[in-house]
Design a protein around this motif. Structure first.
Motif, PDB file in Angstrom:
ATOM      1  N   SER A   7       0.853  -1.203   0.054  1.00  0.00           N
ATOM      2  CA  SER A   7       0.009  -0.075   0.093  1.00  0.00           C
ATOM      3  C   SER A   7       0.820   1.354  -0.149  1.00  0.00           C
ATOM      4  O   SER A   7       0.480   2.277  -0.532  1.00  0.00           O
ATOM      5  N   ILE A   8       2.224   1.021   0.480  1.00  0.00           N
ATOM      6  CA  ILE A   8       2.890   2.286   0.347  1.00  0.00           C
ATOM      7  C   ILE A   8       4.405   2.158  -0.389  1.00  0.00           C
ATOM      8  O   ILE A   8       4.909   1.097  -0.252  1.00  0.00           O
ATOM      9  N   GLN A   9       4.214   3.045  -1.301  1.00  0.00           N
ATOM     10  CA  GLN A   9       5.468   2.845  -2.292  1.00  0.00           C
ATOM     11  C   GLN A   9       6.550   3.612  -1.502  1.00  0.00           C
ATOM     12  O   GLN A   9       6.292   4.736  -0.682  1.00  0.00           O
ATOM     13  N   VAL A  10       7.777   3.507  -1.735  1.00  0.00           N
ATOM     14  CA  VAL A  10       8.958   3.695  -0.955  1.00  0.00           C
ATOM     15  C   VAL A  10       8.837   5.426  -1.044  1.00  0.00           C
ATOM     16  O   VAL A  10       9.164   6.136   0.003  1.00  0.00           O
ATOM     17  N   ALA A  11       8.600   6.045  -2.308  1.00  0.00           N
ATOM     18  CA  ALA A  11       8.772   7.332  -2.400  1.00  0.00           C
ATOM     19  C   ALA A  11       7.783   8.021  -1.576  1.00  0.00           C
ATOM     20  O   ALA A  11       7.628   9.077  -1.512  1.00  0.00           O
ATOM     21  N   GLU A  12       6.567   7.435  -1.566  1.00  0.00           N
ATOM     22  CA  GLU A  12       5.379   8.017  -0.608  1.00  0.00           C
ATOM     23  C   GLU A  12       5.608   7.688   0.809  1.00  0.00           C
ATOM     24  O   GLU A  12       4.755   8.267   1.701  1.00  0.00           O
ATOM     25  N   VAL A  13       6.494   7.158   1.187  1.00  0.00           N
ATOM     26  CA  VAL A  13       6.729   6.852   2.968  1.00  0.00           C
ATOM     27  C   VAL A  13       6.929   8.210   3.450  1.00  0.00           C
ATOM     28  O   VAL A  13       7.734   9.004   3.058  1.00  0.00           O
ATOM     29  N   PRO A  14       5.958   8.427   4.278  1.00  0.00           N
ATOM     30  CA  PRO A  14       6.194   9.873   4.915  1.00  0.00           C
ATOM     31  C   PRO A  14       7.480  10.035   5.621  1.00  0.00           C
ATOM     32  O   PRO A  14       8.082   8.963   6.114  1.00  0.00           O
ATOM     33  N   ASN A  15       8.380  11.122   5.425  1.00  0.00           N
ATOM     34  CA  ASN A  15       9.563  11.319   6.024  1.00  0.00           C
ATOM     35  C   ASN A  15      10.540  10.211   5.668  1.00  0.00           C
ATOM     36  O   ASN A  15      11.243  10.196   6.229  1.00  0.00           O
ATOM     37  N   CYS A  16      10.572   9.812   4.302  1.00  0.00           N
ATOM     38  CA  CYS A  16      11.244   8.869   4.031  1.00  0.00           C
ATOM     39  C   CYS A  16      12.891   9.330   3.887  1.00  0.00           C
ATOM     40  O   CYS A  16      13.824   8.648   3.798  1.00  0.00           O
ATOM     41  N   ASN A  17      13.071  10.696   3.812  1.00  0.00           N
ATOM     42  CA  ASN A  17      14.394  11.307   3.850  1.00  0.00           C
ATOM     43  C   ASN A  17      14.958  11.666   5.274  1.00  0.00           C
ATOM     44  O   ASN A  17      15.823  12.300   5.393  1.00  0.00           O
ATOM     45  N   LYS A  18      14.139  11.278   6.331  1.00  0.00           N
ATOM     46  CA  LYS A  18      14.523  11.864   7.705  1.00  0.00           C
ATOM     47  C   LYS A  18      15.180  10.731   8.371  1.00  0.00           C
ATOM     48  O   LYS A  18      15.048   9.325   7.969  1.00  0.00           O
ATOM     49  N   GLN A  19      15.791  10.963   9.260  1.00  0.00           N
ATOM     50  CA  GLN A  19      16.610  10.166  10.129  1.00  0.00           C
ATOM     51  C   GLN A  19      15.835   9.254  10.731  1.00  0.00           C
ATOM     52  O   GLN A  19      14.670   9.537  11.531  1.00  0.00           O
ATOM     53  N   LEU A  20      15.833   7.893  10.889  1.00  0.00           N
ATOM     54  CA  LEU A  20      15.202   6.932  11.582  1.00  0.00           C
ATOM     55  C   LEU A  20      15.863   6.587  12.946  1.00  0.00           C
ATOM     56  O   LEU A  20      17.181   6.211  12.875  1.00  0.00           O
ATOM     57  N   LEU A  21      15.252   6.859  13.925  1.00  0.00           N
ATOM     58  CA  LEU A  21      15.802   6.491  15.436  1.00  0.00           C
ATOM     59  C   LEU A  21      15.273   5.533  15.826  1.00  0.00           C
ATOM     60  O   LEU A  21      13.994   5.364  15.995  1.00  0.00           O
ATOM     61  N   LEU A  22      15.668   4.286  16.390  1.00  0.00           N
ATOM     62  CA  LEU A  22      15.329   3.061  17.262  1.00  0.00           C
ATOM     63  C   LEU A  22      15.465   3.319  18.709  1.00  0.00           C
ATOM     64  O   LEU A  22      16.763   3.471  18.917  1.00  0.00           O
ATOM     65  N   GLY A  23      14.533   3.252  19.485  1.00  0.00           N
ATOM     66  CA  GLY A  23      14.839   3.256  20.856  1.00  0.00           C
ATOM     67  C   GLY A  23      14.715   1.764  21.420  1.00  0.00           C
ATOM     68  O   GLY A  23      13.484   1.472  21.447  1.00  0.00           O
ATOM     69  N   TYR A  24      15.498   1.282  22.356  1.00  0.00           N
ATOM     70  CA  TYR A  24      15.199  -0.068  23.058  1.00  0.00           C
ATOM     71  C   TYR A  24      16.383  -0.166  24.022  1.00  0.00           C
ATOM     72  O   TYR A  24      17.277   0.479  23.991  1.00  0.00           O
ATOM     73  N   TRP A  25      16.320  -1.087  24.626  1.00  0.00           N
ATOM     74  CA  TRP A  25      17.290  -1.535  25.625  1.00  0.00           C
ATOM     75  C   TRP A  25      18.493  -1.845  25.075  1.00  0.00           C
ATOM     76  O   TRP A  25      18.306  -2.530  23.855  1.00  0.00           O
ATOM     77  N   GLY A  41      18.064  -4.366   5.140  1.00  0.00           N
ATOM     78  CA  GLY A  41      17.592  -3.452   4.077  1.00  0.00           C
ATOM     79  C   GLY A  41      18.507  -2.180   3.697  1.00  0.00           C
ATOM     80  O   GLY A  41      18.109  -1.277   2.947  1.00  0.00           O
ATOM     81  N   HIS A  42      19.525  -2.091   4.433  1.00  0.00           N
ATOM     82  CA  HIS A  42      20.644  -1.157   4.312  1.00  0.00           C
ATOM     83  C   HIS A  42      20.196   0.195   4.410  1.00  0.00           C
ATOM     84  O   HIS A  42      20.262   1.098   3.970  1.00  0.00           O
ATOM     85  N   PHE A  43      19.456   0.124   5.558  1.00  0.00           N
ATOM     86  CA  PHE A  43      18.417   1.596   5.850  1.00  0.00           C
ATOM     87  C   PHE A  43      19.379   2.197   6.847  1.00  0.00           C
ATOM     88  O   PHE A  43      19.475   1.536   8.018  1.00  0.00           O
ATOM     89  N   PRO A  44      19.624   3.344   6.726  1.00  0.00           N
ATOM     90  CA  PRO A  44      20.470   4.087   7.658  1.00  0.00           C
ATOM     91  C   PRO A  44      19.611   4.478   8.988  1.00  0.00           C
ATOM     92  O   PRO A  44      18.516   4.677   8.708  1.00  0.00           O
ATOM     93  N   TYR A  45      20.115   4.204   9.960  1.00  0.00           N
ATOM     94  CA  TYR A  45      19.529   4.395  11.461  1.00  0.00           C
ATOM     95  C   TYR A  45      20.454   4.709  12.510  1.00  0.00           C
ATOM     96  O   TYR A  45      21.458   4.286  12.618  1.00  0.00           O
ATOM     97  N   HIS A  82       5.985   8.617  14.755  1.00  0.00           N
ATOM     98  CA  HIS A  82       6.396   8.183  16.179  1.00  0.00           C
ATOM     99  C   HIS A  82       5.674   6.752  16.404  1.00  0.00           C
ATOM    100  O   HIS A  82       4.349   6.815  16.393  1.00  0.00           O
ATOM    101  N   LEU A  83       6.386   5.685  16.486  1.00  0.00           N
ATOM    102  CA  LEU A  83       5.640   4.426  16.341  1.00  0.00           C
ATOM    103  C   LEU A  83       6.073   3.555  17.477  1.00  0.00           C
ATOM    104  O   LEU A  83       7.388   3.547  17.942  1.00  0.00           O
ATOM    105  N   THR A  84       5.200   2.820  17.982  1.00  0.00           N
ATOM    106  CA  THR A  84       5.595   1.669  18.993  1.00  0.00           C
ATOM    107  C   THR A  84       4.834   0.604  18.540  1.00  0.00           C
ATOM    108  O   THR A  84       4.507   0.416  17.507  1.00  0.00           O
TER     109      THR A  84
END
Ligand code: GSH
Length: 222
Positions: A7-25, A41-45, A82-84
């Motif tokens: 349903s989401i093409q990568v070009a349409e992903v909101p914030n696709c050129n923003k930095q992705l931050l993962l929070g966890y223990w 997926g070679h995705f910068p994070y 912001h996802l959990t």
């Protein structure tokens, strides 16, 4: 059942050129499949790793202050997103990294899902045993963990991966198997001839090999 396109093409992903931050223990637990998906997926994070010894950084600070709708770990922030909920985050990462092939299609999609979610439960059950009395631990092992591992052993058999090629089921199974092997080396032995195939093959994937050699790869402090 057909295999619909995403349903989401990568070009349409909101914030696709923003930095992705993962929070966890700072351990390879519920967020570990997400970390593997980002690496595959070679995705910068970047990560915010919370030290279990200093849980106040999460419970006393970020949990209230990050503006998360349902504050929990893991979380991701990706621009305005912001996802959990770990499974939800993993599905989001699959979409933004265009790895939908890992989910399979047709009837396989839900058989892959069965193994994925059984293994997700195992990852947590194995970890829970570390904080249990000997009696509670034995009960969880006998009633839940070992029976699930027998079913997985049967489903995997001599195959390298559950469905003959890498799928999301293998990513979760890998995480469950290595944690079980680490914390229950004796009980693991009965499954080794089957599970070791998957472990060895997963660790031989170039992206995984590079990741596990890097300082991005978290380990349990035993
Ligand atoms: N339903 C949530 C459960 C998340 C959860 O239980 N997270 C644990 C670590 S695995 C935690 O420590 N959460 C922090 C908190 O409760 O604030 C999910 O699947 O992501």
């Amino acid at each position: 059942m057909g295999c619909g396109s995403s349903s989401i093409q990568v070009a349409e992903v909101p914030n696709c050129n923003k930095q992705l931050l993962l929070g966890y223990w700072d351990i390879p637990l519920r967020a570990q499949p997400i970390r593997y998906l980002l690496e595959l997926g070679h995705f910068p994070y970047t990560e915010k790793r919370y030290a279990q010894k200093d849980a106040q950084e999460w419970f006393g600070k970020d949990k209230q202050n990050l503006g998360l709708e349902f504050p929990n770990l893991p979380y991701i922030t990706h621009g305005d997103y912001h996802l959990t909920e770990a499974a939800n985050i993993a599905n989001y990462v699959i979409e933004i990294t265009c790895q939908q092939n890992l989910l399979g299609c047709g009837d396989d999609k839900y058989r892959i899902g069965n193994i994925r979610y059984v293994c997700d439960g195992l990852i947590i059950d194995v970890f829970k045993t570390l904080k249990m009395t000997a009696e509670e631990k034995q009960k969880l092992l006998e009633n839940n963990i070992i029976p699930d591992l027998y079913s997985l052993n049967e489903a995997l058999g001599e195959k390298t991966y559950f469905f003959g090629r890498l799928t999301i089921a293998d990513v979760y199974a890998y995480c469950a198997f290595v944690n079980f092997k680490l914390f229950f080396p004796n009980e693991y032995k009965q499954f080794a001839s089957s599970f070791d195939h998957l472990i060895i093959n997963f660790e031989a994937i170039p992206e995984i090999q590079a990741y596990q050699k890097s300082d991005r790869f978290p380990k349990f402090q035993l």
